[in-house]
Design an enzyme around this catalytic site. Sequence first.
Site, short mmCIF file in Angstrom:
data_model
loop_
_atom_site.label_atom_id
_atom_site.label_comp_id
_atom_site.label_asym_id
_atom_site.label_seq_id
_atom_site.Cartn_x
_atom_site.Cartn_y
_atom_site.Cartn_z
N ALA A 20 34.30 34.02 33.40
CA ALA A 20 35.28 33.06 32.89
C ALA A 20 34.67 32.14 31.84
O ALA A 20 35.24 31.94 30.76
CB ALA A 20 35.87 32.23 34.04
N LYS A 39 23.96 25.89 35.84
CA LYS A 39 22.90 25.28 36.65
C LYS A 39 21.77 26.27 36.94
O LYS A 39 20.72 25.88 37.43
CB LYS A 39 23.47 24.72 37.95
N ALA A 46 28.91 34.93 40.54
CA ALA A 46 29.63 35.91 41.35
C ALA A 46 30.19 37.03 40.48
O ALA A 46 30.28 38.18 40.93
CB ALA A 46 30.75 35.22 42.13
N SER A 47 30.56 36.72 39.24
CA SER A 47 31.05 37.77 38.33
C SER A 47 30.00 38.85 38.15
O SER A 47 30.30 40.05 38.12
CB SER A 47 31.40 37.18 36.95
N TRP A 49 27.96 39.87 40.22
CA TRP A 49 27.85 40.69 41.42
C TRP A 49 29.06 41.60 41.63
O TRP A 49 29.05 42.45 42.53
CB TRP A 49 27.68 39.77 42.64
N ALA A 50 30.12 41.40 40.87
CA ALA A 50 31.36 42.15 41.09
C ALA A 50 31.12 43.63 40.86
O ALA A 50 30.68 44.03 39.79
CB ALA A 50 32.46 41.63 40.18
N GLY A 52 33.50 46.41 42.07
CA GLY A 52 34.65 47.31 42.02
C GLY A 52 35.18 47.54 40.63
O GLY A 52 35.24 48.67 40.15
N GLU A 117 42.24 51.26 44.22
CA GLU A 117 41.73 50.32 45.22
C GLU A 117 42.87 49.89 46.12
O GLU A 117 44.05 50.12 45.83
CB GLU A 117 41.05 49.13 44.56
N HIS A 233 36.09 39.43 52.66
CA HIS A 233 35.92 40.85 52.35
C HIS A 233 35.52 41.58 53.63
O HIS A 233 34.61 41.15 54.33
CB HIS A 233 34.86 41.05 51.27
N ARG A 277 43.04 43.33 52.14
CA ARG A 277 41.74 42.90 52.66
C ARG A 277 41.85 42.03 53.90
O ARG A 277 41.06 42.15 54.83
CB ARG A 277 40.97 42.14 51.57
N HIS A 342 34.61 35.88 50.67
CA HIS A 342 34.41 36.57 49.40
C HIS A 342 35.06 35.87 48.21
O HIS A 342 34.44 35.72 47.15
CB HIS A 342 34.96 37.99 49.53
N ARG A 377 44.54 37.62 47.13
CA ARG A 377 44.29 38.26 45.84
C ARG A 377 44.31 39.78 45.94
O ARG A 377 43.71 40.37 46.84
CB ARG A 377 42.93 37.81 45.31
#
Length: 563
Positions: A20, A39, A46-47, A49-50, A52, A117, A233, A277, A342, A377
Amino acid sequence: MSDIDIPNQFDVLVVGAGAAGLYTALCLPPCLQVGLITKETVSLSASDWAQGGIAAAVAPEDSPKLHIEDTLKAGAGLCDLAAVKFLAEQAPRCIESLVNLGVAFDRHDSNLALTLEAAHSRPRVLHAADTTGREVTTTLKNQVLRRQNIQVIQQALALSLWIEPKTGQCLGISLFYQGKITWIRAEAVILATGGGGQVFAQTTNPEVSTGDGVAIAWRSGAILRDLEFVQFHPTALSKPGRFLISEAVRGEGAHLVDDTGRRFAFDYHPAGELAPRDVVSRAIFSHLQKTAADPATANVWLDMRPIPPEKIRHRFPNIINVCQHWGIDVFNQPIPVSPAAHYWMGGILTDVTNSTNIPGLYAVGETASTGVHGANRLASNSLLECIVFGAQMANVDDQKLIIQKQESTGIIETGNFAFNPSVIEWENQQRQLAEIRQNLPRIVWKTAGICREKSSLETAILQISSWQEDFAALPLSQLLLSLKPTQSVSFEQPKIEKELRLWAETRNLLDIAELILKSAVFRTESRGGHYRLDYPQTDPNWQVHTLVKNQEWWIGNTAFSAL
């Protein structure tokens, strides 16, 4: 990048450097001077690590209309229809933009490869093997570093917003950087700090995900929405670090089984392991409650053997490697998995222009509540939200910002304080902070995790309140919480970056823990990612949003009506 001197004023400050923040910075008009604050280092998010992928209706047999229908169904009655339509209809154009920037999505021949998915009615998830987030953020990072108008400020900690008392306008932020707290002015501040998964003891989120943007905005009077809705998740690897085993694995045909090898998920939903989920997470939770000696530490199994080995090697090389690290051969044995926090559906209330109720303050990505996710989501809509709504900042009124900049007064420092406590006092403060930081996620996981009920939530709220009092009594807190805009502080302690980050993140986690717990008590029904044992049914009277400003909670309809 080495430490750099930074100016005390930008046109726009973007806080957060995941998908983002990076894409937003790229979309801002090039005539604006942009400060991008993270920081950690760029794209440690987290993006990144995405695994899927990113959803978009780009196939001939698919359409934005079907994407909208699937998103609304997953959102359990709380999606904002206008926001969902905007997301789905803008998705193909944004995918084209990512491809043009150099994102290398997987392909079948010359066509983009698409997978199915959970809760999607068509294969519409684009991917780059099983490291899609890394591919996207790496590409965006490389583009950002080429832009002359974007200054990246790494290992810098945003502490608070600078709000003009008379107008309520956001004028900038206070920032801890290179051993000193200073105030940085901007005509617009965009919060893109991600979620708050670290408030839970079990989470797939990286250590940076401490709810910073939501907490900072709330303390300045921003309206927040739907904070009780947390997506757990269902298939996090039951090993330290809680590595996420992508939903795409089940989409490609993996089975969820118990110790006896039975596909138990069909006992809870006709779609089995491809149910939404929250349903799959509760199915695992409920099944372990019935069958495990210690449900808190038990796991079920994800069996990838129904997937052809060649497809596993092509689609999931990262999952193969991580499992190999833990001695798990995915081709010959199932993977131990259990649920973990998650994604946070709630956040700072925004409209489709990313505006909040505070003039000059915007929010993008998981930090924001745009209305596209509702109570739950849809898989792979999160990266898409970052891109679609980040692109909206291309429409920021740059002429207005430039005029404001020319008319604004310069920064005048009204005080410069040095903080130099004794070694014993300093160590005592750090010990107290470390104890809170360690115990807080445990109590939130235990009481506001997959299943919740009133008495335990209220007990946890009392404990959080006690910790907040202890936190406020610390000498460091008394100094920093009394700072006025433009007052700076310098520190002489060694390793101050690590210690001040512990202080700031603990403050933010205490605040978002209280907000999640109180929101969970407030909503007396079960819906989407919020499940109450004492109110297990979905109540049509609660097809409304939970809104909070300061310490006031109220309900609102599904439209953007609070601003």
